[in-house]
Scaffold this motif. Structure first.
Motif, PDB file in Angstrom:
ATOM      1  N   PRO A   1       1.194  -0.766   0.009  1.00  0.00           N
ATOM      2  CA  PRO A   1       0.121  -0.176   0.022  1.00  0.00           C
ATOM      3  C   PRO A   1       0.671   1.409   0.064  1.00  0.00           C
ATOM      4  CG  PRO A   1      -0.024  -1.330   1.910  1.00  0.00           C
ATOM      5  CD  PRO A   1       0.169  -1.873   0.513  1.00  0.00           C
ATOM      6  N   GLU A   2       2.102   1.134   0.357  1.00  0.00           N
ATOM      7  CA  GLU A   2       3.096   2.555   0.560  1.00  0.00           C
ATOM      8  C   GLU A   2       3.367   2.867  -0.936  1.00  0.00           C
ATOM      9  OE1 GLU A   2       3.609  -0.613   1.912  1.00  0.00           O
ATOM     10  OE2 GLU A   2       3.113   0.388   3.893  1.00  0.00           O
ATOM     11  N   GLU A   3       3.410   1.920  -1.632  1.00  0.00           N
ATOM     12  CA  GLU A   3       3.179   2.272  -3.342  1.00  0.00           C
ATOM     13  C   GLU A   3       2.483   2.982  -4.068  1.00  0.00           C
ATOM     14  OE1 GLU A   3       4.442  -0.793  -6.023  1.00  0.00           O
ATOM     15  OE2 GLU A   3       4.535  -2.518  -4.293  1.00  0.00           O
ATOM     16  N   LEU A   4       0.910   3.362  -2.955  1.00  0.00           N
ATOM     17  CA  LEU A   4       0.147   3.974  -3.382  1.00  0.00           C
ATOM     18  C   LEU A   4       0.620   5.699  -3.604  1.00  0.00           C
ATOM     19  CD1 LEU A   4      -3.036   2.826  -1.568  1.00  0.00           C
ATOM     20  CD2 LEU A   4      -2.848   2.300  -4.499  1.00  0.00           C
ATOM     21  N   GLU A   5       1.868   6.343  -3.110  1.00  0.00           N
ATOM     22  CA  GLU A   5       2.203   7.226  -2.395  1.00  0.00           C
ATOM     23  C   GLU A   5       2.371   8.114  -3.979  1.00  0.00           C
ATOM     24  OE1 GLU A   5       1.938   9.628   0.183  1.00  0.00           O
ATOM     25  OE2 GLU A   5       1.066   8.413   1.432  1.00  0.00           O
ATOM     26  N   SER A   6       3.428   6.333  -4.536  1.00  0.00           N
ATOM     27  CA  SER A   6       3.903   7.775  -5.889  1.00  0.00           C
ATOM     28  C   SER A   6       3.423   6.700  -7.056  1.00  0.00           C
ATOM     29  CB  SER A   6       5.837   6.969  -5.816  1.00  0.00           C
ATOM     30  OG  SER A   6       5.801   5.369  -5.560  1.00  0.00           O
ATOM     31  N   ALA A   7       2.363   6.505  -6.908  1.00  0.00           N
ATOM     32  CA  ALA A   7       1.771   6.202  -8.015  1.00  0.00           C
ATOM     33  C   ALA A   7       1.345   6.597  -9.158  1.00  0.00           C
ATOM     34  CB  ALA A   7       0.629   5.085  -7.478  1.00  0.00           C
ATOM     35  N   ASP A   8       0.848   7.005 -10.163  1.00  0.00           N
ATOM     36  CA  ASP A   8       0.384   7.911 -11.281  1.00  0.00           C
ATOM     37  C   ASP A   8      -1.286   7.962 -11.432  1.00  0.00           C
ATOM     38  OD1 ASP A   8       3.194   9.203 -11.699  1.00  0.00           O
ATOM     39  OD2 ASP A   8       3.637   7.715 -13.027  1.00  0.00           O
ATOM     40  N   SER A   9      -1.431   6.724 -11.153  1.00  0.00           N
ATOM     41  CA  SER A   9      -3.451   6.435 -11.233  1.00  0.00           C
ATOM     42  C   SER A   9      -3.628   4.926 -10.912  1.00  0.00           C
ATOM     43  CB  SER A   9      -3.392   7.439 -12.996  1.00  0.00           C
ATOM     44  OG  SER A   9      -3.307   6.316 -14.079  1.00  0.00           O
ATOM     45  N   ALA A  10      -4.813   5.370 -10.992  1.00  0.00           N
ATOM     46  CA  ALA A  10      -5.317   3.465 -10.297  1.00  0.00           C
ATOM     47  C   ALA A  10      -6.405   3.721 -11.066  1.00  0.00           C
ATOM     48  CB  ALA A  10      -5.002   3.367  -9.394  1.00  0.00           C
ATOM     49  N   PHE A  11      -7.206   2.131 -11.107  1.00  0.00           N
ATOM     50  CA  PHE A  11      -8.067   2.038 -11.915  1.00  0.00           C
ATOM     51  C   PHE A  11      -8.452   0.587 -11.385  1.00  0.00           C
ATOM     52  CE2 PHE A  11      -6.140   0.667 -15.395  1.00  0.00           C
ATOM     53  CZ  PHE A  11      -6.730  -0.667 -15.885  1.00  0.00           C
ATOM     54  N   LEU A  12     -10.052  -0.126 -11.422  1.00  0.00           N
ATOM     55  CA  LEU A  12     -10.682  -0.942 -11.056  1.00  0.00           C
ATOM     56  C   LEU A  12     -10.827  -1.979 -12.310  1.00  0.00           C
ATOM     57  CD1 LEU A  12     -12.743  -0.059  -7.343  1.00  0.00           C
ATOM     58  CD2 LEU A  12     -10.496  -0.712  -8.001  1.00  0.00           C
ATOM     59  N   CYS A  13     -11.391  -3.043 -12.764  1.00  0.00           N
ATOM     60  CA  CYS A  13     -12.487  -3.771 -13.696  1.00  0.00           C
ATOM     61  C   CYS A  13     -12.983  -4.712 -12.783  1.00  0.00           C
ATOM     62  CB  CYS A  13     -10.935  -3.702 -14.606  1.00  0.00           C
ATOM     63  SG  CYS A  13     -10.190  -5.274 -14.260  1.00  0.00           S
ATOM     64  N   GLY A  14     -14.251  -4.803 -13.449  1.00  0.00           N
ATOM     65  CA  GLY A  14     -14.686  -5.745 -13.134  1.00  0.00           C
ATOM     66  C   GLY A  14     -15.873  -6.239 -13.829  1.00  0.00           C
ATOM     67  N   THR A  15     -16.776  -6.818 -14.204  1.00  0.00           N
ATOM     68  CA  THR A  15     -18.115  -7.532 -15.454  1.00  0.00           C
ATOM     69  C   THR A  15     -18.554  -6.471 -14.746  1.00  0.00           C
ATOM     70  OG1 THR A  15     -17.477  -9.484 -15.380  1.00  0.00           O
ATOM     71  CG2 THR A  15     -19.679  -8.612 -16.163  1.00  0.00           C
ATOM     72  N   ALA A  16     -19.275  -6.515 -14.003  1.00  0.00           N
ATOM     73  CA  ALA A  16     -20.535  -5.115 -13.319  1.00  0.00           C
ATOM     74  C   ALA A  16     -19.890  -3.364 -13.691  1.00  0.00           C
ATOM     75  CB  ALA A  16     -21.158  -5.241 -11.764  1.00  0.00           C
ATOM     76  N   ALA A  17     -18.923  -3.255 -12.622  1.00  0.00           N
ATOM     77  CA  ALA A  17     -17.458  -2.208 -12.898  1.00  0.00           C
ATOM     78  C   ALA A  17     -17.313  -1.674 -13.816  1.00  0.00           C
ATOM     79  CB  ALA A  17     -16.754  -2.118 -11.402  1.00  0.00           C
ATOM     80  N   GLU A  18     -17.124  -2.628 -15.286  1.00  0.00           N
ATOM     81  CA  GLU A  18     -16.343  -1.969 -16.654  1.00  0.00           C
ATOM     82  C   GLU A  18     -14.805  -1.959 -15.827  1.00  0.00           C
ATOM     83  OE1 GLU A  18     -19.618  -0.142 -18.814  1.00  0.00           O
ATOM     84  OE2 GLU A  18     -20.652  -1.942 -19.671  1.00  0.00           O
ATOM     85  N   ILE A  19     -14.286  -0.560 -16.457  1.00  0.00           N
ATOM     86  CA  ILE A  19     -13.248   0.203 -15.948  1.00  0.00           C
ATOM     87  C   ILE A  19     -13.916   1.431 -15.472  1.00  0.00           C
ATOM     88  CG2 ILE A  19     -11.235   0.727 -16.865  1.00  0.00           C
ATOM     89  CD1 ILE A  19     -12.203  -2.190 -17.480  1.00  0.00           C
ATOM     90  N   VAL A  20     -13.172   1.938 -13.988  1.00  0.00           N
ATOM     91  CA  VAL A  20     -13.785   2.895 -13.415  1.00  0.00           C
ATOM     92  C   VAL A  20     -12.488   3.287 -13.226  1.00  0.00           C
ATOM     93  CG1 VAL A  20     -14.285   1.473 -11.352  1.00  0.00           C
ATOM     94  CG2 VAL A  20     -14.882   3.521 -11.802  1.00  0.00           C
ATOM     95  N   GLY A  21     -12.236   4.571 -13.247  1.00  0.00           N
ATOM     96  CA  GLY A  21     -10.837   5.509 -12.734  1.00  0.00           C
ATOM     97  C   GLY A  21     -10.586   5.921 -11.561  1.00  0.00           C
ATOM     98  N   ILE A  22      -9.495   5.898 -10.536  1.00  0.00           N
ATOM     99  CA  ILE A  22      -9.816   5.809  -9.404  1.00  0.00           C
ATOM    100  C   ILE A  22      -9.470   7.804  -8.933  1.00  0.00           C
ATOM    101  CG2 ILE A  22      -8.954   5.335  -7.160  1.00  0.00           C
ATOM    102  CD1 ILE A  22      -8.367   2.359  -7.676  1.00  0.00           C
ATOM    103  N   GLU A  23      -9.749   8.262  -8.386  1.00  0.00           N
ATOM    104  CA  GLU A  23      -9.618   9.440  -8.062  1.00  0.00           C
ATOM    105  C   GLU A  23      -8.767   9.830  -7.267  1.00  0.00           C
ATOM    106  OE1 GLU A  23     -11.249  13.371  -5.746  1.00  0.00           O
ATOM    107  OE2 GLU A  23     -12.661  12.950  -7.486  1.00  0.00           O
ATOM    108  N   SER A  24      -9.241   9.044  -6.104  1.00  0.00           N
ATOM    109  CA  SER A  24      -8.409   9.049  -4.398  1.00  0.00           C
ATOM    110  C   SER A  24      -8.396   7.822  -4.023  1.00  0.00           C
ATOM    111  CB  SER A  24      -8.729  10.940  -3.893  1.00  0.00           C
ATOM    112  OG  SER A  24      -9.820  10.147  -3.341  1.00  0.00           O
ATOM    113  N   ILE A  25      -6.985   7.469  -2.758  1.00  0.00           N
ATOM    114  CA  ILE A  25      -6.910   6.627  -1.687  1.00  0.00           C
ATOM    115  C   ILE A  25      -6.879   7.318  -0.548  1.00  0.00           C
ATOM    116  CG2 ILE A  25      -6.250   4.666  -1.247  1.00  0.00           C
ATOM    117  CD1 ILE A  25      -5.919   3.298  -3.978  1.00  0.00           C
ATOM    118  N   ASP A  26      -8.234   7.385   0.657  1.00  0.00           N
ATOM    119  CA  ASP A  26      -7.801   7.674   1.556  1.00  0.00           C
ATOM    120  C   ASP A  26      -7.335   8.938   1.339  1.00  0.00           C
ATOM    121  OD1 ASP A  26      -7.803   5.405   2.918  1.00  0.00           O
ATOM    122  OD2 ASP A  26      -5.862   4.817   3.031  1.00  0.00           O
TER     123      ASP A  26
END
Length: 296
Positions: free
Chosen positions: A237-262
């Motif tokens: 989880p410490e790697e989230l600090e230096s990440a550029d972006s992230a997203f979730l994927c699933g049949t129901a969600a399809e592809i959805v971007g993540i704005e922020s974590i914590d």
């Protein structure tokens, strides 16, 4: 929301009205969460109504049953045809399809001798809504130890863990949770797989503590086609600090971007991210359109 007086579903070999369907209150699935299910989407494509990855989903349904000892004897082709008939009978094109294998009455903690099949369909938008990015938080709930259950099986009772995590996140004012595994590595969201972008490379948790999502595999395939570097590995989880972006994927969600974590936003705007390119390519694939124009 899910059915009307005219809705048709499939139950134990027959197409009947949803309002006429019933089940036994002594079902082992109802009491102990011992059943298997799938989430599948159909789309109005350039070539008519098509169920996306139908064979893969029904094969996984059969595998889930086999992994936990639920006897289920339907052939994959038969299940696919039932799903298409359901869409036709309910006059649906863009729809969500839910097959559920559930067990006969059994109050003992033993494998069932008899199981039933229900399959229904309804119109359902993206699970997290359209065209928005999620505000997520690290959950206090971990994904289960793989030695305690079959992680690769989509079993009904496993989702108590997911309900707890999502409910906690919403109480805290977030859209969704991000769950860690027993070793404090990032695992997945309650109903979707996780991808992280850093320095032009995508990273996703390796198998073991996560459900091997069919949409996750589709994303990996898209990455190969678009020459996007991607690695499957353990992510702290410490790697989230230096990440550029992230997203979730699933049949129901399809592809959805993540704005922020914590409440910590990612560096790169979503529409400039690799995830946005994959989102567009995924949309093209489910609609059976070429995505050769997608630029990364």
């Amino acid at each position: 929301m899910y059915y009307t007086k005219d809705t048709i579903l499939f139950l134990n070999g027959k197409f009947i009205k949803a309002v006429d369907a019933h089940t036994d209150l002594y079902s082992q699935t109802l009491h102990y969460g011992f059943g298997a299910f799938e989430g599948i989407r159909a789309y109005q494509t350039m070539n008519g109504v098509k169920i996306f990855k139908a064979y893969e989903h029904f094969e996984r349904l059969k595998k889930s049953c086999a992994l936990v000892g639920i006897p289920f004897n339907y052939e994959t082709e038969e299940l696919v045809q039932i799903a298409y008939q359901l869409l036709e009978k309910n006059e649906l094109s863009d729809a969500y399809i839910r097959p559920l294998v559930y067990c006969a009455p059994n109050m003992q903690l033993t494998q069932p001798s008899e199981v039933y099949l229900m399959m229904c369909t309804w119109e359902w938008e993206k699970y997290h809504g359209a065209d928005r990015q999620l505000k997520m938080c690290i959950s206090s709930y971990q994904r289960p130890n793989p030695n305690s259950l079959k992680m690769e099986a989509k079993v009904t009772g496993h989702y108590v863990n997911s309900i707890l995590a999502t409910s906690e996140a919403k109480v805290r004012g977030y859209d969704e949770a991000l769950m860690l595994d027993m070793n404090s590595n990032i695992a997945e969201a309650p109903g979707a797989n996780f991808f992280l972008e850093k320095d032009g490379v995508l990273h996703t948790p390796s198998l073991g503590h996560i459900l091997p999502g069919i949409t996750r595999q589709t994303v990996l395939n898209i990455c190969r086609e678009l020459d996007i570097p991607v690695t499957e590995r353990q992510i702290k989880p410490e790697e989230l600090e230096s990440a550029d972006s992230a997203f979730l994927c699933g049949t129901a969600a399809e592809i959805v971007g993540i704005e922020s974590i914590d409440a910590k936003p990612f560096r790169k705007p979503w529409f400039d991210s690799l995830g946005a390119s994959i989102q567009e390519a995924y949309k093209c694939q489910v609609l059976e359109k070429s995505f050769s124009y997608v630029i990364i």
